[in-house]
Motif scaffolding. Sequence first.
Motif, PDB file in Angstrom:
ATOM      1  N   MET A   1       0.088   2.356   4.123  1.00  0.00           N
ATOM      2  CA  MET A   1       1.787   2.438   4.659  1.00  0.00           C
ATOM      3  C   MET A   1       2.366   1.556   6.071  1.00  0.00           C
ATOM      4  SD  MET A   1       4.690   3.561   2.805  1.00  0.00           S
ATOM      5  CE  MET A   1       4.739   4.887   2.333  1.00  0.00           C
ATOM      6  N   PHE A   4       2.337  -1.930   5.460  1.00  0.00           N
ATOM      7  CA  PHE A   4       3.642  -2.415   4.084  1.00  0.00           C
ATOM      8  C   PHE A   4       5.041  -2.464   5.548  1.00  0.00           C
ATOM      9  CE2 PHE A   4       7.554  -0.090   1.427  1.00  0.00           C
ATOM     10  CZ  PHE A   4       7.213  -1.696   0.064  1.00  0.00           C
ATOM     11  N   CYS A  31       2.858   1.012  -2.972  1.00  0.00           N
ATOM     12  CA  CYS A  31       2.140   0.657  -2.563  1.00  0.00           C
ATOM     13  C   CYS A  31       0.301   1.903  -3.547  1.00  0.00           C
ATOM     14  CB  CYS A  31       1.767   1.461  -1.445  1.00  0.00           C
ATOM     15  SG  CYS A  31       2.379   1.291   0.529  1.00  0.00           S
TER      16      CYS A  31
END
Length: 142
Positions: A1, A4, A31
């Motif tokens: 994350m 991301f 993800c």
Amino acid sequence: MREFTASQTAARYNIDNSLPVNMHENATHTCEQLEKVRAILGNNPLIITSGWRNPALNKAVGGSASSDHATARAVDIRCPKFGTARTIARVLAASDIEFDQLILESPTLPGAWVHIGFRKGTNRRQVLTKFAGDKTYYAGVK
């Protein structure tokens, strides 16, 4: 994350690109799908060049107001250990992974990348190519 939500543009302009709680479900799904992409690409490392974009960041990078990046449902990637962006796009397009949209971006430039978006439920499996400096999206991997 963390990968991301990371953004060099956000850091440069001091934009907080934290993921809001209402985007966690979309981001988690994206993800999870990226792990499938990684497996298809031989478990090679993926480089995320753009993932989640809050409205300020999306505007700073010139993103579309309707961009799936702004809803945590899309990511731009490269995977140099696997191959070129064109090769990656062809392999992903031919795979059975459920994607909404796959776009080969700027394939004639050294920094070319693949945009891939995921939605829960119905995905269009739309495959496009967009060349740098051209506003047209062409069907398929060119």
